[in-house]
Each structure stands twice: as C-alpha cells, then as structure tokens.
Design an enzyme around this catalytic site. Structure first.
Site, short mmCIF file in Angstrom:
data_model
loop_
_atom_site.label_atom_id
_atom_site.label_comp_id
_atom_site.label_asym_id
_atom_site.label_seq_id
_atom_site.Cartn_x
_atom_site.Cartn_y
_atom_site.Cartn_z
N HIS A 159 -35.09 -29.24 -27.65
CA HIS A 159 -33.72 -29.70 -28.01
C HIS A 159 -33.73 -31.14 -28.52
O HIS A 159 -32.74 -31.84 -28.40
CB HIS A 159 -32.77 -29.59 -26.81
CG HIS A 159 -32.85 -28.28 -26.09
ND1 HIS A 159 -32.09 -27.19 -26.43
CD2 HIS A 159 -33.65 -27.88 -25.08
CE1 HIS A 159 -32.40 -26.18 -25.63
NE2 HIS A 159 -33.36 -26.56 -24.81
N SER A 280 -35.98 -47.55 -52.86
CA SER A 280 -34.59 -47.36 -53.24
C SER A 280 -34.29 -48.25 -54.44
O SER A 280 -34.84 -49.34 -54.57
CB SER A 280 -33.70 -47.76 -52.07
OG SER A 280 -32.40 -48.10 -52.53
N LYS A 286 -36.20 -50.62 -48.46
CA LYS A 286 -36.38 -49.20 -48.13
C LYS A 286 -37.73 -48.63 -48.52
O LYS A 286 -38.31 -48.97 -49.54
CB LYS A 286 -35.30 -48.37 -48.83
CG LYS A 286 -33.92 -48.64 -48.31
CD LYS A 286 -33.62 -47.87 -47.05
CE LYS A 286 -33.29 -46.43 -47.41
NZ LYS A 286 -33.04 -45.63 -46.23
N GLU A 293 -39.21 -34.83 -47.81
CA GLU A 293 -37.86 -34.29 -48.02
C GLU A 293 -37.84 -33.25 -49.13
O GLU A 293 -37.15 -32.24 -49.04
CB GLU A 293 -36.89 -35.43 -48.36
CG GLU A 293 -36.58 -36.31 -47.17
CD GLU A 293 -35.83 -37.58 -47.55
OE1 GLU A 293 -35.13 -38.10 -46.69
OE2 GLU A 293 -35.96 -38.05 -48.69
#
Ligand code: ARG
Length: 460
Positions: A159, A280, A286, A293
């Site tokens: 979880h 970024s 970043k 992804e």
C-alpha cells in the site's frame, strides 16, 4: 470513361476514384514487409518450377527479376507508387515491368490473402527473435545490478506504506522473474507465428497442384496451416504477440514507476544518470525522469494496440475481409515501441546509482520489524493472533512515547510481554530481520545470492 489499369481491372468499366485509392492504400506502411514479400515469392516461384507449373527458364527469369527489385529496395532505390495499393501489388507490377508477361505467372496458385499472412508471419518471426535477444539483455543487466547491490537493504512496501525490510537485490530479481516469464510467453507465441499459410489462396485453397510442404521447408517453417479459411482470416498470432508485448511493457512500466518515485527528493533512493534524464524549459533546477515516464506512457499505447486488433477481428464474417489490413499499424507500432523501450530501460538501469545509506536509514523506520517481534513471540509459544495484538499495543506505546522499537528498555517491553528476554532485540535489527526470511523465495541475503547463482548457471 477511363478503364481500370489495376492488376484486377478486368471486370471493371471505370477506374478507381483517387480518393478511394488514397483511402485503401497500405503501401506507406506495408512497404516495411518488402523483404519478406520477396522472400516468400522466391520460395513460391521455386516450388512452381519444381512442380513444373512454370518452366526452369521462367523460374530463372522471375528470380532474377525479384532479386533485382529486392536489391533496389534495399538500396532505397525504388519508387513505391501509391496507386498500387500494397506491397504485394507493387512488387508484382515492378516484376512485370522488368521481365514482361512471364512475371504474371508468379501469382499462380496464391492470393494476396494468403500472401499477406505469410509476409506478416515472416516479419514477426524475425522481430520476435530480435525482441527475445533484447529481453535477454535486460535480464542480464538486472542480474548484474542485483549481484552488485546484494548487501543493500531497503524498506519493502505494501500500500506504499513501509511494511518489512527487504534486500534491494530481492526487489530487482522480482523484475527478473517477471521478465523471464515474458520471455517464455514470447517463445511460445513464436511457435504459433511459425506456421506457413501460403497455398490457402483467397480462402479455399487452389486447384493448381502446388507443394505447400516444399514452400514451408524453403522458408524454414516447421508446419503448414491446416485450414485455408482459418489461415487467411485469423490474426490471433498478432493479437497474442501484442498481448505478450503489453504484459512485458506493464512489467517495465511498474519498474519505471518505482524509479520515478525513488528518484524524487521525497524518497531519494536512486539517482538516474544525467544522460537518461531531461531538464525543464523553465525551471533551471529540474532533472526529470522522462525516460521512465515515457515507458509508462507508451505502455498505454500498446494496450490500445491490443484493443485495436481484438476489435478489428471480433465481428469479421468468414473469411478474409479488408478490415484485416488494419492489423499492421498496431503491430508495427508495438514492435517498434517494445524494442526501443527494452533497449533504453536496460541502458538506464546500468547507470542507476542507488542511495544505499538512505534506503537503509528508511528501512529501520516505521516499525518495520514489528512482524519479526510477533514471530518471535510465536516461536515462544504465543498464538499468532495474540502476538499480533501484543506487538500492536507495543507499537502504539512507541508512537505515544515518541520511541522506536529498538530503543525500548526490556522493562518497558515486559509490560506487554512478561517473558521477554534480551534476545528479543535480535529480531529488531533490520539485517537480522531480512536474513531470518530464509525460506525459498524469501528475502534473506543467502536466498537471494542462491537465486542469483541459479540464474547464472541456468544461463549456461
Ligand atoms: N493489403 C491487404 C492486407 O493487408 C492485402 C490483401 C488484400 N486482399 C484483398 N483481397 N483486397 O490485408
């Protein structure tokens, strides 16, 4: 009125409307099959000569024509005309242009319906072999990293809450097991791709005395299809391949999801190499896990491809229908996506830097050895349910007192379990906790190392 100039133009009074030509053409994507189309035609031509359906001289002329076309296509020296619909027509037309009417004999005893099934099977056989190689490379990478990280302990989660400490290698080998099953599945799928459909012709077979077994042998197929209607109309092997690829992508996507979480500042368990991240355009600080992804995102695309082929197939009246032309784009897209995903993931994994200290320091937090204490009580004769309750109360006490389990005095523990000895502290240590799970499939270091050895010897 302009008469049709198509190879099938005999019964047509009018030529095809240009918008229909554009709509029905598949050449812009099925030209990818050119090599397999010609390979199939060469085998078919040799069989026709062997059966004396064409003469030895005709065979020679046809083969040299086909090889010439193949050479031009390999060199990128071939103009694919869009008004010829598909790769089969393009090759046939080019052949007739080059060698004259004899070229028209090649299509004896076959149809584009069985030809396209053959081409796709030949193509997918090759690609599946290539994908199996890449899969193997990914497995090797995972084992190498697991071996290197064998001493690292991390928090295991359920979880997404800290549950019990585990070896990082155990975590990594979990993916090895998944990918090894993906490999098995693809190998089995290969067996169902590897069946020779030519000779099924349009749907019913042919009255021309061809030798299907000979063609199969020439193209290294171990068997031929047993029903012509089935052979021209089913694409179950395409759906199965995409499903297998989807499952493999799902496994890669799960690994990527963890890497995305773990590389966040909040987890800080892993650093993905600069060369496998992106920045970024606005935020200078970043460093983003875009590769991971994209594998996660592309997994969705493969599921889409699976739904496409299943939906294309579901309502088709027997036998061939033009809908089946819609099998190729999802298939090609799946092949391309899986190949690049496997390659990029393996390279990214090779360069991961695990933050071993952070993993360890998080592994001790969150009362992660509570189950060990319960199991300690069980071994002292306490029924498990009672042990669970006792340790639950102990954890609550710790939360209220702002302590962790290992920092409790023995007197404090005895308030909950009066027979506690100093040996209770042994099971609160995360390494002891991990190593106590010393059953097959468990996370003990010894078990993980044993599994790595097994994998390494299996591979020999
Ligand atoms: N381009 C077609 C396909 O991909 C080849 C077969 C066409 N056959 C036909 N009768 N129209 O399925």
């Amino acid at each position: 009125m302009k008469k049709s100039t198509k190879p099938w133009g005999g019964r047509f009074k009018e030529s095809t409307h240009s918008i229909v030509e554009e709509f029905t053409a598949s050449i812009h994507f099925d030209k990818r099959l050119y090599r397999y189309d010609i390979e199939g035609s060469i085998a078919h031509c040799e069989m026709l000569a062997k059966k004396r359906i064409i003469s030895a001289e005709e065979k020679k002329v046809i083969l040299s024509g086909l090889k010439g076309i193949l050479g031009d296509m390999e060199r990128g020296d071939f103009e694919y005309s869009p008004d010829l619909e598909d790769i089969h027509m393009v090759v046939e037309k080019a052949l007739i242009e080059r060698i004259g009417d004899i070229g028209g004999k090649l299509h004896t005893g076959r149809s584009r319906n069985d030809q396209v099934s053959l081409d796709v099977r030949l193509y997918l056989r090759d690609e599946t072999k290539g994908i199996l190689k890449l899969l193997n490379g990914l497995k090797t990478t995972i084992v190498k990293v697991a071996k290197r990280e064998a001493d690292v302990i991390m928090p295991g989660y359920t979880h997404l809450q800290k549950a019990q400490p585990v070896c990082l290698s155990h975590y990594l080998l979990a993916f090895w097991e998944m990918i090894a099953r993906d490999e098995k599945r693809l190998e089995e799928c290969y067996g169902r791709i590897n069946v020779m459909p030519l000779g099924s012709a349009a749907l019913a077979g042919t009255s021309i005395p061809i030798d299907r077994e000979y063609v199969a042998k020439r193209l290294k197929f171990p068997e031929i299809t047993k029903n012509s209607l089935d052979a021209v109309s089913d694409r179950d092997f395409v759906a199965e391949f995409i499903f297998d690829a989807g499952l493999l992508m799902m496994h890669m996507s799960r690994l990527c999801e963890d890497l995305i979480l773990w590389s966040s500042d909040e987890f800080n368990f892993v650093e993905i190499s600069d060369s496998f991240t992106t920045g970024s355009s606005i935020m200078p600080q970043k460093k983003n896990p875009d590769v991971a992804e994209l594998i996660r995102g592309k997994t969705g695309r493969i599921y889409g491809n699976l739904i496409t082929i299943l939906t294309v197939m579901k309502g088709l009246p027997m036998a061939y229908d033009r809908d089946l032309q819609e099998d190729k784009e999802p298939l090609f897209d799946t092949v391309d996506t899986v190949k690049i995903s496997l390659s990029v993931l393996a390279e990214m994994i090779k360069r991961l830097k695990f933050n071993r200290e952070k993993m360890m320091s998080e592994a001790v937090k969150g009362f992660s050895t509570a189950t060990d204490i319960a199991e300690y009580l069980v071994m002292k004769g306490v029924p498990f349910r009672e042990a669970h309750k006792t340790v639950g109360a102990l954890v609550l006490y710790c939360i209220e007192e702002g302590k962790d389990l290992a920092s409790l005095e023995i007197e404090e523990i005895r308030r909950f379990y009066k027979d506690a000895d100093d040996d209770i502290y042994h099971c609160m240590n995360v390494r002891n906790s991990v190593d106590s799970r010393n059953i097959p499939g468990g996370t003990a270091r010894a078990m993980v190392v044993k599994r790595i050895k097994e994998i390494e010897t299996e591979k020999l």
